[in-house]
Structures are given as C-alpha cells and as structure tokens.
Design an enzyme around this catalytic site. Structure first.
Site, mmCIF file in Angstrom:
data_model
loop_
_atom_site.group_PDB
_atom_site.id
_atom_site.type_symbol
_atom_site.label_atom_id
_atom_site.label_comp_id
_atom_site.label_asym_id
_atom_site.label_seq_id
_atom_site.Cartn_x
_atom_site.Cartn_y
_atom_site.Cartn_z
ATOM 1 N N ASP A 183 4.666 3.092 6.265
ATOM 2 C CA ASP A 183 4.026 2.782 7.542
ATOM 3 C C ASP A 183 4.962 2.171 8.560
ATOM 4 O OD1 ASP A 183 4.222 0.226 6.080
ATOM 5 O OD2 ASP A 183 3.042 -0.566 7.744
ATOM 6 N N LYS B 21 0.828 -1.196 0.000
ATOM 7 C CA LYS B 21 0.000 0.000 0.000
ATOM 8 C C LYS B 21 0.871 1.259 0.000
ATOM 9 C CE LYS B 21 -3.171 -2.455 3.030
ATOM 10 N NZ LYS B 21 -3.332 -2.764 4.467
ATOM 11 N N GLY B 22 2.156 1.060 0.298
ATOM 12 C CA GLY B 22 3.030 2.188 0.590
ATOM 13 C C GLY B 22 3.206 3.189 -0.528
ATOM 14 N N ASP C 280 14.925 -1.050 -0.169
ATOM 15 C CA ASP C 280 15.767 -1.296 1.005
ATOM 16 C C ASP C 280 16.789 -2.368 0.595
ATOM 17 O OD1 ASP C 280 16.347 -1.070 3.775
ATOM 18 O OD2 ASP C 280 15.059 -2.748 4.250
ATOM 19 N N ARG D 187 0.889 6.246 7.579
ATOM 20 C CA ARG D 187 0.927 6.410 6.121
ATOM 21 C C ARG D 187 0.394 7.778 5.691
ATOM 22 N NH1 ARG D 187 1.922 1.327 3.783
ATOM 23 N NH2 ARG D 187 0.966 -0.454 4.800
ATOM 24 N N GLU E 183 7.299 2.288 -6.418
ATOM 25 C CA GLU E 183 7.490 1.733 -5.076
ATOM 26 C C GLU E 183 7.824 2.855 -4.097
ATOM 27 O OE1 GLU E 183 6.777 -0.147 -2.892
ATOM 28 O OE2 GLU E 183 8.047 -1.927 -2.753
ATOM 29 N N ASP E 184 7.471 2.649 -2.836
ATOM 30 C CA ASP E 184 7.735 3.684 -1.832
ATOM 31 C C ASP E 184 9.215 3.778 -1.479
ATOM 32 O OD1 ASP E 184 7.690 1.199 -0.548
ATOM 33 O OD2 ASP E 184 6.307 1.797 1.035
HETATM 34 P P1 IMP Z 1 13.157 -4.651 0.374
HETATM 35 O O1 IMP Z 1 12.597 -5.867 -0.262
HETATM 36 O O2 IMP Z 1 14.083 -4.967 1.501
HETATM 37 O O3 IMP Z 1 13.770 -3.667 -0.596
HETATM 38 O O4 IMP Z 1 11.937 -4.005 1.138
HETATM 39 C C1 IMP Z 1 11.236 -2.915 0.733
HETATM 40 C C2 IMP Z 1 10.006 -2.787 1.607
HETATM 41 O O5 IMP Z 1 10.357 -2.732 3.006
HETATM 42 C C3 IMP Z 1 9.294 -1.487 1.321
HETATM 43 O O6 IMP Z 1 8.310 -1.651 0.325
HETATM 44 C C4 IMP Z 1 8.688 -1.133 2.660
HETATM 45 O O7 IMP Z 1 7.414 -1.721 2.776
HETATM 46 C C5 IMP Z 1 9.589 -1.759 3.686
HETATM 47 N N1 IMP Z 1 10.513 -0.768 4.313
HETATM 48 C C6 IMP Z 1 11.859 -0.745 4.228
HETATM 49 N N2 IMP Z 1 12.390 0.290 4.915
HETATM 50 C C7 IMP Z 1 11.330 0.944 5.469
HETATM 51 C C8 IMP Z 1 11.227 2.120 6.307
HETATM 52 O O8 IMP Z 1 12.188 2.795 6.695
HETATM 53 N N3 IMP Z 1 9.955 2.495 6.641
HETATM 54 C C9 IMP Z 1 8.844 1.809 6.247
HETATM 55 N N4 IMP Z 1 8.908 0.711 5.462
HETATM 56 C C10 IMP Z 1 10.140 0.267 5.081
HETATM 57 MG MG MG Z 2 6.153 -1.929 0.517
#
Ligand code: IMP
Ligand code: MG
Length: 179
Positions: free
Chosen positions: A158, A43-44, A102, A164, A98-99
């Site tokens: 979130d 949802k981000g 990470d 959010r 994408e929000d």
């Molecule tokens: P990845 O697969 O590790 O790149 O994860 C990305 C997802 O982790 C994002 O879509 C977010 O939902 C969540 N995420 C990573 N860092 C944060 C943060 O600092 N705040 C909120 N959500 C985060």
């Molecule tokens: Mg996400």
C-alpha cells in the site's frame, strides 16, 4: 493500468507463476518435517499468503500478526504487536510470510520474538526484497523477486492504505506521495 502508477514491475501472471514455484519449493523443503504454520504479517502479505499457500501441498496452518513498526527514538527500530497469533508456537516450524523486506528491522524483530517463544524453526518468505536498503542482517529463505529501490504498490502493498487491491506490482508516481 491505474493512473497513479508509472510502470508495472511484476504482472499478475508473473507473480502467480513465481508463487507456484515458491509453493513447490516450500513443499519439498518441509516434506520430511512437521508442516509449517504460515504466519502472515498483516495487512500487506495477505495476497502473497493466499497465492503461495494454494501451491503448498502440506497440511499447513495459517495465522496472522499485525505489527506497527517505528524507528523514531531507537535506531534499531521497535515493534508493537497490534494483533498476536492465536496459538502457541513452541516446537512448531514457522514460516513468516511478508510482502517486502526493506531495512529488515520488522522481520528481524518478529523472527527473534517467535524464536524466543520456543519455535523449532523460523524461516522467512518475502514476495519482494529491496536488498539495497538492508540495515539489519536477516536471512530471507524464500524471495519472490528482487525489488529496485523505488516505492512500489499493489498485490497487497500500500501507500496510505490504498492500492493494495491492484493485481500487479507497480511503481507509484512520485507526484502522489510528494504532493
Ligand atoms: P522494514 O522493517 O524496513 O524491512 O520494513 C518493511 C515494511 O515497510 C513492509 O512490510 C512494508 O509495509 C513497508 N514498505 C517498505 N518498502 C515499501 C514499498 O516500496 N511499498 C510499500 N510498502 C513498503
Ligand atoms: Mg508490512
């Protein structure tokens, strides 16, 4: 400012201005090609989608995917599709919205999936990039802002499904997630 936030990293004005720039850049990049389908990862990314899409001067389509990621048993991480796209993506230009990126695990899986379905191209736009944390190599074509390695919320992001709706992006106080 919300009492659970220790500091604001990006104000609403800063985000709106940056989305204007990204929209113009996306418009120029796809001007001579088929307009992309903006695939928002729920949802981000919904606030970012709305802000950037308003600034894209092309006949884009909007679509949504809801994904659960886990990293438990498998070190590469696994995704489960909770809600899939409404349409076929064969020969389409896809721009994933994408929000935050990470580790990169989620976006890598989504990109591979859409490519395997025959998309003509798959690019990625992320509002925030926590580059320090990257584990999977994945190119992010449009980045709103570089994000420090801190837990941030707001403008769609979130903690436990809350915050959010904050109009800015801020650092969540540690006491909120350690208590
Ligand atoms: P990845 O697969 O590790 O790149 O994860 C990305 C997802 O982790 C994002 O879509 C977010 O939902 C969540 N995420 C990573 N860092 C944060 C943060 O600092 N705040 C909120 N959500 C985060
Ligand atoms: Mg996400």
């Amino acid at each position: 400012m919300n009492k659970d936030i220790s500091k604001i990293l990006f104000t609403n004005e800063t985000i709106v201005e940056r989305c204007r720039e990204l929209g113009a850049q996306i418009t120029a990049d796809y001007a001579k090609d088929k307009a992309p389908i903006l695939v928002s990862i729920l949802k981000g990314s919904c606030f970012f989608l709305a802000e950037v899409a308003k600034n894209i001067d092309l006949n884009v389509e909007l679509d949504f995917m809801d994904i659960a990621s886990y990293s438990g048993t498998n070190s590469t991480g696994n995704i489960k599709i909770l809600m899939d796209l409404d349409r076929d993506v064969n020969d389409e230009n896809i721009l994933i919205i994408e929000d935050i990126i990470d580790t990169g695990a989620t976006l890598k899986k989504v990109k591979d999936l859409l490519e395997s379905r025959g998309a003509r191209s798959v690019r990625i736009a992320a509002l925030l990039d926590k580059a320090e944390r990257r584990e999977k190599e994945v190119e992010v074509n449009y980045v709103g802002f570089k994000c420090p390695n801190e837990f941030v919320v707001g403008f769609g992001l979130d903690y436990d499904q809350k915050y959010r709706n904050l109009p800015y992006i801020g650092v969540l106080k540690e006491e909120i997630y350690t208590k």
